[in-house]
Motif scaffolding. Structure first.
Motif, PDB file in Angstrom:
ATOM      1  N   SER A 215     -15.694 -15.263 -10.378  1.00 31.40           N
ATOM      2  CA  SER A 215     -16.209 -13.972  -9.927  1.00 31.40           C
ATOM      3  C   SER A 215     -15.668 -13.668  -8.541  1.00 31.40           C
ATOM      4  N   VAL A 216     -15.651 -12.392  -8.201  1.00 34.29           N
ATOM      5  CA  VAL A 216     -15.227 -11.966  -6.869  1.00 34.29           C
ATOM      6  C   VAL A 216     -16.482 -11.711  -6.049  1.00 34.29           C
ATOM      7  N   PRO A 217     -16.771 -12.540  -5.037  1.00 31.52           N
ATOM      8  CA  PRO A 217     -17.988 -12.348  -4.238  1.00 31.52           C
ATOM      9  C   PRO A 217     -18.012 -10.986  -3.553  1.00 31.52           C
ATOM     10  N   ALA A 218     -19.189 -10.475  -3.358  1.00 27.10           N
ATOM     11  CA  ALA A 218     -19.343  -9.195  -2.659  1.00 27.10           C
ATOM     12  C   ALA A 218     -18.728  -9.288  -1.266  1.00 27.10           C
ATOM     13  N   GLY A 219     -17.967  -8.273  -0.915  1.00 33.84           N
ATOM     14  CA  GLY A 219     -17.353  -8.227   0.408  1.00 33.84           C
ATOM     15  C   GLY A 219     -16.039  -8.958   0.508  1.00 33.84           C
ATOM     16  N   PHE A 220     -15.548  -9.540  -0.598  1.00 26.79           N
ATOM     17  CA  PHE A 220     -14.283 -10.275  -0.553  1.00 26.79           C
ATOM     18  C   PHE A 220     -13.071  -9.388  -0.841  1.00 26.79           C
ATOM     19  N   VAL A 221     -13.290  -8.109  -1.116  1.00 29.23           N
ATOM     20  CA  VAL A 221     -12.190  -7.145  -1.287  1.00 29.23           C
ATOM     21  C   VAL A 221     -12.309  -6.112  -0.175  1.00 29.23           C
ATOM     22  N   VAL A 222     -11.355  -6.128   0.747  1.00 34.70           N
ATOM     23  CA  VAL A 222     -11.351  -5.175   1.862  1.00 34.70           C
ATOM     24  C   VAL A 222      -9.993  -4.490   1.904  1.00 34.70           C
ATOM     25  N   SER A 223      -9.966  -3.259   2.379  1.00 35.76           N
ATOM     26  CA  SER A 223      -8.720  -2.483   2.383  1.00 35.76           C
ATOM     27  C   SER A 223      -8.208  -2.276   3.802  1.00 35.76           C
ATOM     28  N   GLY A 224      -6.890  -2.118   3.890  1.00 34.55           N
ATOM     29  CA  GLY A 224      -6.231  -1.850   5.166  1.00 34.55           C
ATOM     30  C   GLY A 224      -5.098  -0.868   4.960  1.00 34.55           C
ATOM     31  N   ASP A 225      -4.049  -1.037   5.742  1.00 34.67           N
ATOM     32  CA  ASP A 225      -2.935  -0.088   5.672  1.00 34.67           C
ATOM     33  C   ASP A 225      -1.594  -0.807   5.692  1.00 34.67           C
ATOM     34  N   PHE A 226      -1.574  -2.059   5.260  1.00 40.21           N
ATOM     35  CA  PHE A 226      -0.364  -2.880   5.165  1.00 40.21           C
ATOM     36  C   PHE A 226       0.202  -3.293   6.524  1.00 40.21           C
ATOM     37  N   HIS A 227      -0.513  -3.063   7.619  1.00 41.04           N
ATOM     38  CA  HIS A 227       0.020  -3.355   8.946  1.00 41.04           C
ATOM     39  C   HIS A 227      -0.655  -4.582   9.569  1.00 41.04           C
ATOM     40  N   HIS A 228      -0.032  -5.107  10.614  1.00 36.92           N
ATOM     41  CA  HIS A 228      -0.509  -6.313  11.290  1.00 36.92           C
ATOM     42  C   HIS A 228      -1.935  -6.148  11.791  1.00 36.92           C
ATOM     43  N   GLU A 229      -2.237  -5.000  12.373  1.00 37.40           N
ATOM     44  CA  GLU A 229      -3.571  -4.798  12.935  1.00 37.40           C
ATOM     45  C   GLU A 229      -4.657  -4.834  11.868  1.00 37.40           C
TER      46      GLU A 229
END
Length: 341
Positions: A215-229
């Motif tokens: 299972s994928v725990p809650a909060g283990f999928v987060v999004s960004g913008d492909f950048h270092h920051e």
């Protein structure tokens, strides 16, 4: 000497075409030269009349196209460098050069770009991630400027040439690699939610987790913008959780290197306490400490393929959709999870 059509018949004037289509001479000129400022319906009507009278851009005297134009939303990282290297190689082999343009965002170039590219008259255009509006596509085709999109943001229509990478299988391979090492607490930092390559990598991750019965725990999928920051910020958020992942799959190498920094700030060792996998295999990935395990997306090859395709489309207009394979490059940033992890 009269202005003749290819069949030797005197060519009607633009004024006659304007009268037949009930528009001004300046509007006819805009359509003939591929400029903006004409509605789609009017453009179609005028183009039809121009074709009937034997007008086409190929009959006009045009500057020799000696360069390929690469369009980025930002040129500030190693990903862009790989693309430039690939396109420049093909351009050089063809006796051409490369022009770099920074415009718009990840969805499309800025509104000023279209008029500029029509004036520059490149041999072809390669767009990174972007899509083009129907009107923009029409204007480029009116001037016989072929274009190819690399890793398009959305699903391009069938008449748009594109070169991409096997994002789903890359996401699946990266996650499966971590599972085979024994990890069960695997988080992912994705790219933007509205980009096809990002959602495909996430889908591959979920498929690998499902196939392993995890299972994928809650909060283990987060999004960004492909950048270092994004890797620094989102990686820090994951590492600060009470239930901390033992492995992070980052949607790009730049994000993965940001995760490295977040781990260093918290005294988390890689790979002893945290395994990290990236995506792309940019050159700095092999120089990182430790060298980064990643999914090789053949960035330079993608740009080479796009450049060859755009030049081929100058001779034959049939667009193609090409997808290059991905493969795992295992280095030192992944290992079995810590005891009890």
């Amino acid at each position: 000497m009269p202005n003749l059509r290819a069949d030797g018949v005197p060519r009607p004037t633009l004024a006659r075409v304007a009268a037949e289509t009930d528009v001004s001479v300046s509007t006819v000129s805009k359509v003939l030269n591929g400029r903006a400022g004409v509605s789609s319906a009017t453009r179609e009507r005028v183009e039809k009349a121009l074709r009937e009278h034997g007008y086409s851009r190929r009959n006009q005297v045009q500057p020799s196209a000696r360069f390929i134009e690469l369009v980025f939303s930002r040129i500030d990282n190693s990903w862009a460098l790989e693309m430039i290297i690939g396109a420049e190689k093909v351009a050089r082999e063809s006796g051409m050069s490369v022009l770099l343009t920074e415009s718009g965002d990840r969805h499309s170039p800025g509104p000023e770009w279209v008029s500029g590219v029509l004036a520059r008259q490149p041999a072809g255009v390669i767009l990174m991630f972007s899509d083009l509006s129907r009107e923009d596509r029409r204007m480029l085709r009116t001037r016989d400027i072929p274009f190819v999109v690399i890793d398009p943001a959305g699903d391009p229509p069938p008449d748009v040439a594109s070169v991409g990478t096997a994002n789903w299988s890359g996401g699946f391979m990266a996650t499966r690699h971590l599972i085979e090492l024994g990890h069960t607490e695997i988080a992912i930092i994705t790219g933007p939610d509205d980009m096809l390559c990002s959602t495909a990598r996430l889908s591959g991750y979920r498929a690998a987790m499902d196939a392993a019965g995890l299972s994928v725990p809650a909060g283990f999928v987060v999004s960004g913008d492909f950048h270092h920051e994004d890797g620094l910020e989102r990686g820090g958020e994951l590492l600060d959780r009470a239930r901390r992942p033992t492995a992070i799959f980052a949607g790009s190498d730049l994000q993965a290197l940001g995760v490295y920094e977040a781990a260093r700030e918290r005294g988390v060792g890689i790979p002893d306490e945290l395994s990290v996998v990236g995506f792309d295999d940019i050159r700095p990935a092999a120089w990182a400490g430790p060298p980064l395990t990643t999914v090789r997306a053949q960035l330079t090859e993608m740009a080479e393929t796009a450049a060859r395709l755009v030049l081929r489309m100058r001779r034959e207009a049939t667009p193609e959709r090409i997808e290059l394979a991905t493969r795992m490059v295992v280095r030192s940033s992944t290992a079995a999870p810590p005891a009890g992890g």
